[in-house]
Write an enzyme that holds these catalytic residues in place. Structure first.
Site, short mmCIF file in Angstrom:
data_model
loop_
_atom_site.label_atom_id
_atom_site.label_comp_id
_atom_site.label_asym_id
_atom_site.label_seq_id
_atom_site.Cartn_x
_atom_site.Cartn_y
_atom_site.Cartn_z
N GLY A 36 29.98 13.57 -14.52
CA GLY A 36 29.10 14.73 -14.46
C GLY A 36 28.14 14.87 -15.62
N HIS A 128 8.45 36.63 -16.07
CA HIS A 128 8.82 37.97 -15.60
C HIS A 128 8.30 39.08 -16.52
CE1 HIS A 128 11.07 40.90 -13.35
NE2 HIS A 128 11.73 41.29 -14.41
N LYS A 189 11.67 52.09 -6.30
CA LYS A 189 12.89 51.31 -6.15
C LYS A 189 13.89 51.68 -7.24
CE LYS A 189 12.94 46.95 -7.37
NZ LYS A 189 12.69 45.48 -7.39
N ARG A 191 17.78 50.71 -8.64
CA ARG A 191 18.87 49.74 -8.54
C ARG A 191 20.08 50.23 -9.36
NH1 ARG A 191 18.84 44.11 -7.70
NH2 ARG A 191 16.56 44.08 -7.98
N ASP A 216 4.92 40.11 -5.88
CA ASP A 216 5.86 40.15 -7.00
C ASP A 216 5.84 38.81 -7.71
OD1 ASP A 216 7.68 41.29 -8.70
OD2 ASP A 216 9.25 41.59 -7.22
N SER A 220 14.12 36.28 -4.85
CA SER A 220 15.38 35.57 -4.99
C SER A 220 16.23 35.70 -3.73
CB SER A 220 16.14 36.08 -6.22
OG SER A 220 17.32 35.36 -6.42
N THR A 221 16.96 36.78 -3.59
CA THR A 221 17.84 36.94 -2.42
C THR A 221 17.09 37.44 -1.20
OG1 THR A 221 18.45 39.21 -3.00
CG2 THR A 221 19.79 37.43 -3.93
N GLY A 222 15.95 38.09 -1.41
CA GLY A 222 15.13 38.57 -0.29
C GLY A 222 15.58 39.89 0.31
N THR A 224 15.77 43.06 -0.91
CA THR A 224 14.88 44.20 -1.14
C THR A 224 13.60 44.08 -0.32
OG1 THR A 224 15.71 44.44 -3.40
CG2 THR A 224 13.60 45.46 -2.90
#
EC number: 2.7.6.1
Length: 292
Positions: A36, A128, A189, A191, A216, A220-222, A224
């Site tokens: 690895g 970001h 929004k 959180r 944006d 990432s996860t989609g 929102t």
């Protein structure tokens, strides 16, 4: 700059960068041992030269970061004159402050390591929080690709309305809206820092028969965006587009967006290409700055 060194995470953009700058490029040799551990070898031809090191910190991010550190160490051993990093996607940029006691400021640690390893300048796409580049002990350039993004949207959306996912990204929405000569707003929004659950609300905006662009830096996860798209359609929108600089799209994110009837996901070419995403090229905007 004398030469472009294409890191292990640059296959999808490095040739284009070389052509745009008319500078020769070389590739880093990379392999993983059976146990690895990572092996890196840099071409000796870069010795004594000013180098653009092109390498994105794509998932798996920890592997990408370690490979970058090894490349930098190899370059130091070759007595490079100058190392200029093109890191289109900077991982860990969202951990930019201490949210709960005991947490690290991850982006601070990463940028300080890159400085200590000999990188003299860093060019990145839409980090970001731009102010976090102050942790880098060198020259930094944050390129926000509004021109490239807007050119693609013009070809796909009619009478667009731009929305940012929160007030913190309102300036992003304003600048994109200016490029498109249209109007904009933002969602509210909230959180929960413990559960990660998000609540979304909208102002009183007229979206009837409009093509809405949710803009944006990262998707990432989609989750929102999918919820936002459903609410936008309920307000009469014709189509919903998502325009970002970095399409991480972890797990089943693209399926969530499809189920929410998101018409298209548009992204800069900062991460490895994924199916279901339409990419716009940010290399011309980068090349313009590098030439200056």
């Amino acid at each position: 700059m004398d030469i472009i060194l294409c890191g292990t995470k640059s296959d999808w953009f490095c040739d284009n960068l070389s052509k745009s700058l008319n500078i020769k490029s070389l590739k880093v040799f990379h392999k993983v041992f059976p146990d690895g551990e990572t092996y890196i070898r840099v071409p000796e031809e870069v010795s004594g030269k000013k180098v653009i090191l092109a390498h994105s910190l794509s998932p798996p991010q920890n592997d990408s970061i370690w490979e970058l550190i090894l490349i930098l160490e190899a370059l130091r051993e070759l007595d490079i004159k100058e190392i200029n990093g093109y890191i289109p996607y900077v991982a860990y940029s969202r951990q930019d402050k201490i949210f709960l006691n005991g947490e690290p400021i991850s982006i601070k640690a990463l940028l300080q390591i890159l400085s200590q390893m000999g990188m003299s300048s860093i060019y990145t796409i839409d980090i970001h929080k731009p102010n976090t580049l102050s942790y880098f002990n060198g020259t930094s350039y944050n390129i926000i690709p509004f021109k490239s993004m807007a050119n693609m949207i013009r070809n796909m959306a009619k009478h667009p309305f731009v929305i940012s996912p929160d007030i913190g990204a309102l300036e992003r929405a304003r600048r994109l809206a200016n490029e498109l000569s249209t109007d904009f707003d933002y969602m509210e929004k909230k959180r929960d820092v413990y559960t990660g659950k998000i609540e979304i609300s909208f102002h009183e905006v007229n979206l009837k028969d409009r093509d809405v662009v949710i803009v944006d830096d990262i998707i990432s996860t989609g989750g929102t965006v999918a919820e936002a798209a459903k609410k936008i359609y309920s307000l009469g929108a014709k189509k919903v587009f998502v325009a970002v600089s970095h399409a991480l799209l972890a797990g089943d994110a693209i399926n969530k967006l499809k189920e929410a009837n998101v018409y298209s996901v548009l992204s800069a070419n900062t991460l490895p290409p994924k199916s279901g995403v339409i990419y716009y090229d940010v290399i011309p905007e980068l090349a313009e700055i590098l030439k200056q």
